[in-house]
Design an enzyme around this catalytic site. Structure first.
Site, short mmCIF file in Angstrom:
data_model
loop_
_atom_site.label_atom_id
_atom_site.label_comp_id
_atom_site.label_asym_id
_atom_site.label_seq_id
_atom_site.Cartn_x
_atom_site.Cartn_y
_atom_site.Cartn_z
N HIS A 72 0.67 -1.49 -0.12
CA HIS A 72 0.08 -0.45 0.13
C HIS A 72 0.87 1.54 -0.13
CE1 HIS A 72 -3.80 -1.85 1.51
NE2 HIS A 72 -3.31 -2.72 0.68
N TYR A 200 -9.09 4.70 7.77
CA TYR A 200 -9.28 5.19 9.44
C TYR A 200 -10.30 6.87 9.56
CZ TYR A 200 -4.93 2.62 10.27
OH TYR A 200 -3.63 2.03 10.56
N PRO A 292 -4.15 0.22 18.77
CA PRO A 292 -3.51 -0.64 17.07
C PRO A 292 -4.59 0.80 16.57
CG PRO A 292 -6.07 -1.20 18.05
CD PRO A 292 -5.42 -0.05 19.51
N LYS A 296 0.95 0.19 15.16
CA LYS A 296 3.09 0.08 15.45
C LYS A 296 2.76 -1.90 16.73
CE LYS A 296 3.83 3.00 13.11
NZ LYS A 296 4.14 3.56 12.02
N TYR A 384 3.93 6.87 10.44
CA TYR A 384 2.98 5.79 9.48
C TYR A 384 3.69 4.29 9.16
CZ TYR A 384 -1.11 2.87 8.21
OH TYR A 384 -1.64 1.72 7.59
#
Length: 389
Positions: A72, A200, A292, A296, A384
């Site tokens: 991704h 998200y 979560p 990480k 990220y």
């Protein structure tokens, strides 16, 4: 029995440490309280940083990851029915790989078995002894017999509830913790994901996450009360609530189907300091927990293992203890950065029970800043994809 490094816990952290040390010719024995099937039944995260992928390649367990994993180059952050794509490749030159933690564990287990390395499953009443001196050892019971393993060092990779951190003498350990007043209700379903990248989403009704394990298996989450009962969430109710929290386009692409797994996970932030006690070293969830939201958890365990394996290699190869002495400080520096990022993502996207109108406007202002500022999006993207080891 005797080994050089006794590893407590056969999750990804313990298995990866064993693989790295095995490649360096350092002998290890892994002790696991649960059965192999139980370990493989645990459903966990599935977003791997490039550093984690590189480590799996280093120990030769990346073939299935590259064949089945999904690379991704971005993900989306949603807020109040708006969606913003974070272009990881453009902002950092890096990407992440979606590949389930269960599959990482399976690959590492298979490689360890193929190499003929020792793992003891269903080791009951594991106890750590003498790690404050020169001759540590680990005892356990199995099949009605007591066993003992002498070793040079002990690596505690047995998770938040494991024996390793609990064995540290009172007063030697400092802990930092925040327990969040909500959990994540997650389902796994054999349906195509609603988006080819993760979403998200922050919404007045609560957080939602659209994720996947493959092109045909989806993993979805919604924020719920920490004390809620899974039985109160039949599939139909879950799908309806998920759609309500997504922007209209994402909601229109949600394909429903029967869940094959459903559970509620509590959220907490936790760090233990230090990570070394004589010849005992903590790594992974034994040392820290992150919510979560920032993906990480597994990656932070991998970075611990990177530092710890490097230290053991230096000890056995060059006869130097400098890296072992520096392990705790090096690992904690990266741990706290990941804790900050995961806390920030959680604070941005979730509804809190004590939240007022000012708090909600602050969340909205943060999202607008992300929309308007490439620098803000770059900071998000850098965290990220994973900060350097």
């Amino acid at each position: 029995m005797r080994t050089q490094v006794a590893i407590v816990g056969s999750g990804p952290a313990g298995l990866l440490l064993g693989a790295l040390l095995g490649k360096a010719g350092i002998d290890t024995v892994i002790l696991e309280r649960k059965s192999k099937d139980y370990v493989l039944s645990r459903i966990r995260a599935g977003v791997l940083e490039q550093g984690t992928v590189d480590m799996l390649a280093e120990v030769g367990v990346d073939a299935r990851l590259h064949a089945e994993g999904l690379v991704h180059e971005g993900f989306a952050v949603g807020f109040a029915n708006r969606r913003l794509r974070i272009d990881l490749k453009d902002l950092t030159g890096k990407a992440v790989t979606v590949y389930g933690q269960t599959e990482v564990t399976r690959d590492l287990m298979a490689a360890r078995e193929a190499a003929g390395l020792t793992t003891v499953y269903e080791a009951d009443h594991v106890a750590l002894h003498g790690f404050d001196g020169a001759s540590p050892r680990v005892t356990w019971t199995k099949d009605g017999r007591t066993h003992e393993l002498a070793c040079d060092f002990i690596a505690g990779c047995d998770g938040f509830h494991g024996v390793s951190r609990a064995s540290v003498p009172v007063g030697k350990l400092r802990t930092f913790e925040r327990v969040y007043p909500f959990g994540w209700l997650g389902i796994l379903a054999d349906v195509p994901p609603c988006s080819h990248e993760l979403i998200y989403a922050g919404h007045d009704r609560g957080f939602a996450l659209c994720s996947m394990r493959s092109k045909t298996r989806s993993r979805y989450y919604i924020q719920c009360g920490a004390e809620e009962d899974v039985a109160a969430w039949p599939d139909g109710r879950f799908w309806e609530e998920l759609r309500a929290r997504l922007d209209p386009e994402a909601a229109s692409h949600v394909v429903t189907g029967p869940s094959i797994e459903k559970s509620i996970a509590p959220l907490r932030s936790f760090v233990a300091e230090p990570l070394r006690f004589g010849r005992l070293f903590l790594a992974g969830d034994a040392a820290h927990i992150v919510p979560p939201t920032g993906a990480k958890g597994l990656n932070l365990a991998a970075s611990d293992v990177h530092y710890l394996a490097e230290a053991f290699r230096e000890h056995y190869g060059a006869g130097s203890g400098d890296a072992l002495d520096a392990y705790s400080a090096r690992a904690l520096a990266r741990i706290w950065k990941a804790e900050r990022f995961s806390w920030w993502m959680t604070s941005l996207l979730h509804r809190f029970s004590d939240q007022n109108t000012f708090d909600r406007r602050m969340q909205e202002a943060e999202f607008i800043y992300l929309e308007d500022s490439r620098a803000a999006r770059t900071a998000l993207a850098e965290n990220y994809v994973g900060l350097p080891f």
